[in-house]
Design a protein around this motif. Structure first.
Motif, mmCIF file in Angstrom:
data_model
loop_
_atom_site.group_PDB
_atom_site.id
_atom_site.type_symbol
_atom_site.label_atom_id
_atom_site.label_comp_id
_atom_site.label_asym_id
_atom_site.label_seq_id
_atom_site.Cartn_x
_atom_site.Cartn_y
_atom_site.Cartn_z
ATOM 1 N N VAL A 75 40.713 29.352 35.063
ATOM 2 C CA VAL A 75 42.007 29.681 34.473
ATOM 3 C C VAL A 75 42.483 30.992 35.088
ATOM 4 C CG1 VAL A 75 43.292 30.159 32.358
ATOM 5 C CG2 VAL A 75 41.363 28.541 32.318
ATOM 6 N N LEU A 76 43.563 30.916 35.868
ATOM 7 C CA LEU A 76 44.192 32.090 36.464
ATOM 8 C C LEU A 76 45.473 32.355 35.687
ATOM 9 C CD1 LEU A 76 42.719 30.298 38.783
ATOM 10 C CD2 LEU A 76 43.718 31.979 40.291
ATOM 11 N N TYR A 77 45.729 33.618 35.354
ATOM 12 C CA TYR A 77 46.877 33.911 34.501
ATOM 13 C C TYR A 77 47.422 35.305 34.764
ATOM 14 C CZ TYR A 77 43.476 36.618 31.831
ATOM 15 O OH TYR A 77 42.524 37.532 31.461
ATOM 16 N N THR A 78 48.673 35.492 34.424
ATOM 17 C CA THR A 78 49.286 36.819 34.495
ATOM 18 C C THR A 78 49.167 37.488 33.134
ATOM 19 O OG1 THR A 78 51.452 35.914 33.935
ATOM 20 C CG2 THR A 78 50.936 36.149 36.297
ATOM 21 N N ASP A 79 49.424 38.782 33.110
ATOM 22 C CA ASP A 79 49.287 39.525 31.855
ATOM 23 C C ASP A 79 50.327 39.133 30.814
ATOM 24 O OD1 ASP A 79 51.447 40.757 33.070
ATOM 25 O OD2 ASP A 79 50.627 42.779 32.969
ATOM 26 N N GLY A 80 51.344 38.397 31.210
ATOM 27 C CA GLY A 80 52.306 37.897 30.240
ATOM 28 C C GLY A 80 51.685 36.923 29.251
#
Length: 141
Positions: A75-80
């Motif tokens: 799971v890759l994600y941005t801080d949003g």
């Protein structure tokens, strides 16, 4: 870096998936560490971390190669994602993210992604979105 007076920088996560060799090689320049979800828990891919690009003139980060197993979920994600707030100004947070992906790890990648976006929206309710929400979910079959 040359325009450093503007206090601008960029975080970068770069990964190469080798499905035939069951490997994932990556480097991280200041970005949120992706999650590796397995039946026995969730771990952050925190090796190969370096400073965000644009902060210092030269950045060199050695790559890490991770052996993958059938059933692994990345799971890759941005801080949003973790900084999505609800009406009480509570953040979605890393722990809620980890618990959610662990509980949903058996689903296909598309279903995990769609369910996670729905869960973030449910959590935030009518609160305004304060940052981008970007997700990539990969499941090793």
């Amino acid at each position: 870096y040359e325009d450093g007076r503007s206090s601008m920088f960029v975080t970068v996560f770069y990964g190469v998936l080798d499905p035939a060799g069951m490997q994932f090689s990556y480097v991280n320049a200041g970005h949120n560490p992706p999650l590796l979800v397995r039946d026995d828990g969730v771990q952050e891919l925190s090796q190969s971390r370096g400073i965000a690009l644009g902060v210092v003139p030269d950045v060199s980060i050695a790559a890490t190669t991770l052996g993958l197993r059938h059933g692994d979920v990345l799971v890759l994600y941005t801080d949003g994602v973790t900084e999505a707030f609800n009406g009480q100004n509570e953040a979605f947070g890393e722990e809620r993210l980890k618990e959610f992906v662990l509980a949903n790890r058996a689903k296909p990648a598309t279903d995990v992604l769609e369910a996670l976006v729905a869960e973030i929206r449910r959590f935030a309710g009518g609160a305004a979105q304060s940052d981008d929400i970007t997700l990539v979910v990969v499941k090793v079959e």
